[in-house]
Scaffold this motif. Structure first.
Motif, short mmCIF file in Angstrom:
data_model
loop_
_atom_site.label_atom_id
_atom_site.label_comp_id
_atom_site.label_asym_id
_atom_site.label_seq_id
_atom_site.Cartn_x
_atom_site.Cartn_y
_atom_site.Cartn_z
N ILE A 69 -46.15 -2.48 2.05
CA ILE A 69 -45.32 -3.56 2.54
C ILE A 69 -45.87 -4.05 3.87
O ILE A 69 -45.93 -3.29 4.85
N GLU A 100 -50.47 -2.74 6.54
CA GLU A 100 -49.12 -2.52 6.00
C GLU A 100 -48.33 -1.64 6.96
O GLU A 100 -48.89 -0.74 7.58
N THR A 130 -46.20 -7.83 -0.40
CA THR A 130 -46.35 -6.47 -0.92
C THR A 130 -47.65 -6.35 -1.68
O THR A 130 -48.22 -7.35 -2.14
#
Length: 163
Positions: A69, A100, A130
């Motif tokens: 993410i 991320e 994502t």
């Protein structure tokens, strides 16, 4: 925490249902001494709980994915983590270094359900995008790893020429 405590922890990670007598035989202490040590480890927050290991496929969760993410520039990591914790499909959440901010482990029944879950993840405030990796098979997971709980195997000696 000493070497005996580490061996007790390793034994409990291997079998959380072991009796104090079983643990005592494994580490060379009486059941009452093990009971006292386990109590101290629990009070100190070293042992945080006990749980059953469940085969995800057997309970209808046949699809596992690891989802990276990436946050927005203004996203708040604590708020994103709190929103992730609200999703029952998210089994684990790791804050990581790199592009991320988080990697989460998601377990769902079908690929269609994974797609719906990814949509929910992307709609969380503070999530920019994502990146998903679908797990094809699990070679091992959740294995006990308690440093210092067992002695290292002996280093083999190699005979030199003329030995």
């Amino acid at each position: 925490m000493d070497a005996v405590d580490r061996r007790i922890i390793a034994a409990l990670r291997d079998n959380g249902r072991a009796t104090y007598a079983d643990l005592g035989r494994q580490v060379g202490l009486s059941a009452s001494a093990v009971h006292e040590r386990v109590g101290k480890l629990e009070s100190a927050g070293v042992i945080t709980g006990y749980h059953a290991m469940v085969d995800p496929s057997a309970v209808g969760l046949g699809v596992t994915a690891l989802v990276g993410i990436q946050p927005t520039d203004t996203g708040d990591d604590d708020e994103v983590a709190a929103a992730l914790a609200e999703l029952p499909e998210v089994e684990s959440c790791y804050a990581v270094a790199g592009d991320e901010a988080f990697v989460v482990k998601v377990r769902v029944a079908t690929v269609d359900e994974l797609e719906r879950t990814l949509g929910r993840l992307r709609r969380i405030a503070g999530v920019a995008r994502t990146r998903t990796t679908v797990v094809l098979s699990t070679r091992f997971e959740g294995r006990p790893n308690t440093p210092g709980s067992v002695s290292a195997p002996p280093v083999p000696t190699v005979a030199g020429p003329g030995a």
